[in-house]
Design an enzyme around this catalytic site. Structure first.
Site, mmCIF file in Angstrom:
data_model
loop_
_atom_site.group_PDB
_atom_site.id
_atom_site.type_symbol
_atom_site.label_atom_id
_atom_site.label_comp_id
_atom_site.label_asym_id
_atom_site.label_seq_id
_atom_site.Cartn_x
_atom_site.Cartn_y
_atom_site.Cartn_z
ATOM 1 N N LYS A 113 1.121 -1.229 0.314
ATOM 2 C CA LYS A 113 0.084 -0.246 0.022
ATOM 3 C C LYS A 113 1.054 1.362 0.084
ATOM 4 O O LYS A 113 2.143 0.584 0.371
ATOM 5 C CB LYS A 113 -0.481 -0.208 1.439
ATOM 6 C CG LYS A 113 -1.808 0.747 1.531
ATOM 7 C CD LYS A 113 -2.969 0.107 -0.401
ATOM 8 C CE LYS A 113 -4.726 1.159 0.608
ATOM 9 N NZ LYS A 113 -5.325 -0.364 0.449
HETATM 10 N N1 GLU Z 1 -7.391 0.497 -3.228
HETATM 11 C C1 GLU Z 1 -8.288 -0.774 -3.807
HETATM 12 C C2 GLU Z 1 -7.844 -1.917 -2.359
HETATM 13 O O1 GLU Z 1 -7.592 -1.248 -1.638
HETATM 14 C C3 GLU Z 1 -7.736 -1.281 -5.167
HETATM 15 C C4 GLU Z 1 -5.861 -1.717 -4.658
HETATM 16 C C5 GLU Z 1 -5.535 -2.488 -6.377
HETATM 17 O O2 GLU Z 1 -6.136 -2.423 -7.313
HETATM 18 O O3 GLU Z 1 -4.325 -2.941 -6.386
HETATM 19 O O4 GLU Z 1 -8.115 -2.578 -1.779
#
Ligand code: GLU
Length: 425
Positions: A113
């Site tokens: 993240k």
């Molecule tokens: N931000 C989204 C999540 O928390 C998508 C992450 C992604 O598509 O890599 O799952």
């Protein structure tokens, strides 16, 4: 778990909450203690300073992060958040959740993240572009189509991903590298169906949850916290399936209409008004009132830490579908589970985003693109499969759905980690 001073980044509430579920899940599956030990810490935490030329020509320095939690199952994958409350402990927690999410969904991806501490509503479009480009450049050594693939999250969108992709591509000699991020606009290698994928996944999960509870979505009453990319599409798809969305909220407050809100009209209203405040065909409500409203289902689709031991007793919904990451604490989950409330956990319920991100990445690698129906159908197959596997564990072991999903997730990671072994050894 206690951490010493230098490990303050492991001391955030979201991460500690995630670790509690991991430890409990590990017990359920009798997990190898060495695997558990490794799973409790992120692999790499990158912190960068991001100098940005502001519109008044001054330079402001923002702080950004990319946390790569675990890469056992494949390249790192996870979104980038722009929010004023972003800090390293939060990003560590979110990166851990991505790891367990990708595993329970059966995707060949690790978990990561990123985030920047900035209120995206207080900067101009140019400033946001400058910030994104420099952030992309600062973390470019750590990302790439086979290494770590970012995506949108709270406060970022397809345009943000386009700037990220362009910056990375320019730094790779100018050759287009669409596979470095997902959630891009379709014109530059994005996937059809990606923008609404998380909201659609929430509704696919909700349909399953209703079915298991012997209820029907059509004619049900639903309250939704958050009206961003996740909440607004979840509201629209649930509305299209005949549910009555009786309350929604955003940063400007919550609104209520017992007869059901006109969601398509509100989506149009938001396009010009930006926020819900000012919409007249509803009564105002506080955020706390929305969370504790009498309704069939509650979809928390905003931020983490919304339902904890302080308000769990007051929640009246029969089903909670977690559109956000970490909206219900582990201890609140226990209280709600005891009271017979069914919780479809974040790692499955909001998995639609990363599932279609995975499809986008695959399509970029193949340079071959699917139509929207194919994307939606494949999304449904994967999210329903994860739900069914989790639900089976939940019934067989008589534990709540979050513990069940985490147990399935940890078990897959355990198998893969034992197969790969420890390097050097
Ligand atoms: N931000 C989204 C999540 O928390 C998508 C992450 C992604 O598509 O890599 O799952």
């Amino acid at each position: 778990m206690e951490f010493h001073k230098s490990e303050a980044h492991l001391d955030g509430p979201l991460f500690k909450n995630a670790l509690q579920t991991v430890e409990e899940a590990a017990k359920l599956i009798n997990c190898d203690p060495n695997v558990l030990e490794r799973l409790k810490k992120p692999r790499r935490c990158v912190t960068v300073s991001i100098p940005v030329r502001m519109d008044d020509y001054s330079v402001k320095v923002f702080t950004g992060y990319r946390v790569q939690y675990n890469a056992t199952l494949g390249p790192y994958k996870g979104g980038i958040r722009y929010h004023q409350n972003v800090d390293l402990p939060e990003v560590v927690g979110l990166a851990a959740l991505m790891t367990f999410k990708n595993s329970v969904l059966g995707l060949p991806l690790g978990g990561a993240k990123g985030g920047v501490c900035v209120d995206p509503n207080t900067i101009s479009r140019t400033e946001k572009q400058n910030l994104t480009r420099r952030y992309a450049s600062e973390i470019s050594a750590f990302v790439g189509p086979t290494k770590d693939i970012p995506a949108p999250d709270v406060g970022t969108d397809p345009q943000t991903m386009a700037w990220f992709m362009d910056t990375y591509s320019q730094e790779q000699g100018g050759y287009a590298q669409p596979g470095v991020v997902t959630g891009k606009p379709v014109e530059i290698g994005g996937s059809l169906g990606r923008n609404h994928a998380t909201g659609l996944g929430v509704v696919y999960t909700a349909e399953k949850s209703f079915e298991k509870m012997g209820m029907k979505m059509a004619g049900s009453t639903i309250a939704i916290q958050g009206f961003g990319n996740v909440g607004s599409f979840a509201a629209l798809f649930a509305h299209q399936r005949g549910a009555k969305i009786i309350a929604i909220s955003d940063v400007s407050g919550a609104i209520f209409n017992g007869d059901g809100l006109n969601i398509p009209e509100i989506i149009e209203f938001i396009k010009t008004n930006k926020v819900l405040k000012g919409y007249t065909k509803a009564q105002p409500l506080t955020n706390e009132e929305l969370l504790t409203l009498k309704c069939d289902a509650l979809f928390p689709c905003a931020l983490e830490g919304q339902i904890d031991v302080h308000n769990a007793e007051n929640v009246k919904a029969k089903i909670i579908v977690e559109g956000a990451n970490g909206p219900v604490s582990v201890n609140a989950t226990k209280i709600l589970h005891k009271r017979g409330v069914f919780i479809a956990p974040d790692v499955i319920a909001n998995g639609g985003g990363v599932i279609v991100s995975y499809f986008e990445w695959v399509q970029d690698i193949m340079s071959l693109f699917w139509d929207e129906e194919e994307v939606n159908n494949r999304l449904k197959t994967i999210i329903h499969r994860a739900f069914d596997v989790g639900f089976k564990f939940h019934q067989e072991k008589n534990v709540d759905m979050r513990s069940a999903a985490m147990a399935v997730s940890v078990q897959r990671l355990e198998k893969a980690m034992l197969l790969r072994g420890l390097y050097p050894r």
